[in-house]
Design an enzyme around this catalytic site. Sequence first.
Site, PDB file in Angstrom:
ATOM      1  N   CYS A 173      14.722  59.424   5.639  1.00  0.00           N
ATOM      2  CA  CYS A 173      15.069  59.410   6.841  1.00  0.00           C
ATOM      3  C   CYS A 173      14.892  58.144   7.711  1.00  0.00           C
ATOM      4  O   CYS A 173      15.309  58.198   8.917  1.00  0.00           O
ATOM      5  CB  CYS A 173      14.154  60.720   7.645  1.00  0.00           C
ATOM      6  SG  CYS A 173      14.361  62.398   6.894  1.00  0.00           S
ATOM      7  N   HIS A 180      20.123  66.727  12.442  1.00  0.00           N
ATOM      8  CA  HIS A 180      19.694  65.370  11.721  1.00  0.00           C
ATOM      9  C   HIS A 180      20.111  65.028  10.562  1.00  0.00           C
ATOM     10  O   HIS A 180      19.534  65.406   9.473  1.00  0.00           O
ATOM     11  CB  HIS A 180      17.976  65.691  11.632  1.00  0.00           C
ATOM     12  CG  HIS A 180      17.208  64.740  10.694  1.00  0.00           C
ATOM     13  ND1 HIS A 180      17.544  63.050  10.830  1.00  0.00           N
ATOM     14  CD2 HIS A 180      16.401  64.926   9.584  1.00  0.00           C
ATOM     15  CE1 HIS A 180      16.727  62.662  10.075  1.00  0.00           C
ATOM     16  NE2 HIS A 180      16.016  63.623   9.335  1.00  0.00           N
ATOM     17  N   CYS A 191       9.699  59.401  11.202  1.00  0.00           N
ATOM     18  CA  CYS A 191       9.077  59.933   9.986  1.00  0.00           C
ATOM     19  C   CYS A 191       9.921  60.143   8.678  1.00  0.00           C
ATOM     20  O   CYS A 191      11.141  60.224   9.123  1.00  0.00           O
ATOM     21  CB  CYS A 191       8.019  61.189  10.197  1.00  0.00           C
ATOM     22  SG  CYS A 191       9.072  62.477  10.982  1.00  0.00           S
TER      23      CYS A 191
END
Lengths: 427, 289
Positions: A92, A382, A413
């Site tokens: 990510c 996301h 994160c």
Amino acid sequence: MNSSVRRVAILGGMRIPFARQDGPYAKASNQDMLTTTLDALVSRYGLEGEALGEVVGGAVLKHSRDFNLVRESVLGTKLSPATSAMDVQQACGTGLEAAIVVANKIALGQIDSGIACGVDTTSDAPIGVNEDLRALLLDANRAKTNQQRVALLTRLRPHMLLPEIPRNVEPRTGLSMGDHTAITAREWGITRQAQDELAVDSHHHLAAAYERGFQDDLVTPYLGLERDQNLRPDSSLEKLARLKPAFGGPEGTMTAGNSTPLSDGASAVLMASEEWAAAHGLEPLAFFVDAQTAAVDHVHAREGLLLAPAYAVPKLIDRHGLALGDFDQYEIHEAFAAQVLATLRAWEDPVFCKERLGRDAPLGAIERAKLNPNGGSLGAGHPFGATGGRLIGALAKSLHEKGAGTRGLISVCAAGGEGVTAILEGA
Amino acid sequence: MAEIELGAAPNPLGLIARAGLGALPVPVPGLSARRSADVSGDVLVLERVDTDLGTLAAFSRLCGYTLERAVPLTWPHIPAFALQMAILTDPRFPFPAVGLVHISNAITQHRPILTSERLTLRVWAEPIVDHPRGRAVPIRTEARVGDELVWEETAINLRIGRRNDAATAPEVASSEGYAPAARWRLPADLGRRYAAVAGDYNPIHLHPLSARALGFPRAIAHGFWTKSRALAQLQGRLPGAVGVEVAFKRPILLPATVRYVESLGEDAGIGFGVRAIDNAPHLDGYVTY
């Protein structure tokens, strides 16, 4: 060799609205979405035919045929084919890491302009051949005689026809990211109520950002979608309270409402030296000041999988003599509401700050009104590789509105116990 | 000239069946073999045509286009194809649809068409003209957004017959001598795949056996697929207002490996072509803008 370091300007961000898994982008590939997004950025900033220094980006879920995803996407855009490109990947953190690469190259004078980008599809996902079948096929490829090939056929078993589908699971723990975060939520005593409040804020802030036109030059419609599909402007605590726990068992506090859904989308950010920006008549929105990554041992030391930014941020702000409270805006990626709240709690906790960070005093609390004021991943969704670009584009624009010299902090994160953080400064 | 508004697109499979029956040497009741010479009659109109994103994605994937905000240059042909077939298989149409050869195709896009835009499609046949190799039937297609003409196509279909040495036909510059830019490997089932997306189930494209029945040694690639595949090579390099004309030369027998060739030299446009490995021409094309 260039011995001086230049300021790196962020000139603008662009993305397509984020879609939920198997939504309107179900048939769109990573290359389709990335090409569209890059072309929208090109057209917004008049870069047709321009040879940029480099386009850096990536996707987390990537088919093997997409080995050169960013370069192939660039070749489909109106940028000059003389624009080089490369793929990066840090789960990510991919989008933000791409921006760090571009920023560093600009800072060192290796390039004058570049685009950082990212994309992900959870719908058009790469499905692999079953691992046993793959081994068999490779052996067949190595076989020299027909006899050997026939012998290999006898190893074929029905289960080998089952494909390998990518799973959201940590390879070394076998736990999903949600399972890991449920442990973190329990350890830090993050309540369901607090998580739901953060989720409602995320939806409301994002809806307000669309309403006031903030997203108009940051988002370009695609395949029938004009706003993020996940966005629920009418989200409320009452509605979220009705959801059943999704992670952490029947007593768990994490639901589908306070966790980000699997999503599809792409984003891109235009960055350049101040000279290049001026020569092209483009006004910097913000400067990319610095960045810091960190990693934790989520396997053996039982640290929170998604808490690495708690370690990265102190290193980053110390380097600039800043305190945690010295920022005008905080963009903390909301993988799960619980992970955001646990990170904030860690910075306020004297024991964590003393024992884990080696600091005499905690970093302290941040002003909640400054946290994700234009919405976060819980509202927007996301798409793994696209979140970094969304954060940079929106924060740069927001800091520009707040004025020159304002400061923003980005924290993302990532799987594998990693974290990527950065400081932007309004221009 | 009458405008006929259709409530929905005709089913191309039914029209193909009609084309097949029309090609039979014996008259079929209800499908009178009486064919008049006048095709410049009806304009078929289909309003409120929304882009089906699933079909668009499949078409894009098959032709090599990127799925972007604007539809590919050759896309409106796909929703209009059923109307074109309806004209070609109309009992009043002077020639049987089977046996007509698509020899050239010219498209003009006046501006990019967004996937979200709703189209009105109009299709009609223009008067038949003499061609050096027989008789030519131009099929015209227009796509409008509201009243604005955004896209138009002229597909010339040839009924091979008596030579007309006095007749002339528009020509596209030969791609011989252009530089090879890409190599395409076309699978044996390409025709079936394209038919499933575009609705063009002409048997010459589907299978070696059905192609052989109509005089081809193997199934042949759809000309419009070949044109679309070539333009996918140029996607991103063309402006929004653009014209592209192609002439179909020798059919591509499937499976095949062919070369895409290109000439980027001139300011006014781009020449391109599709040629066999031995350089025999399959398609000559020219883009103007």
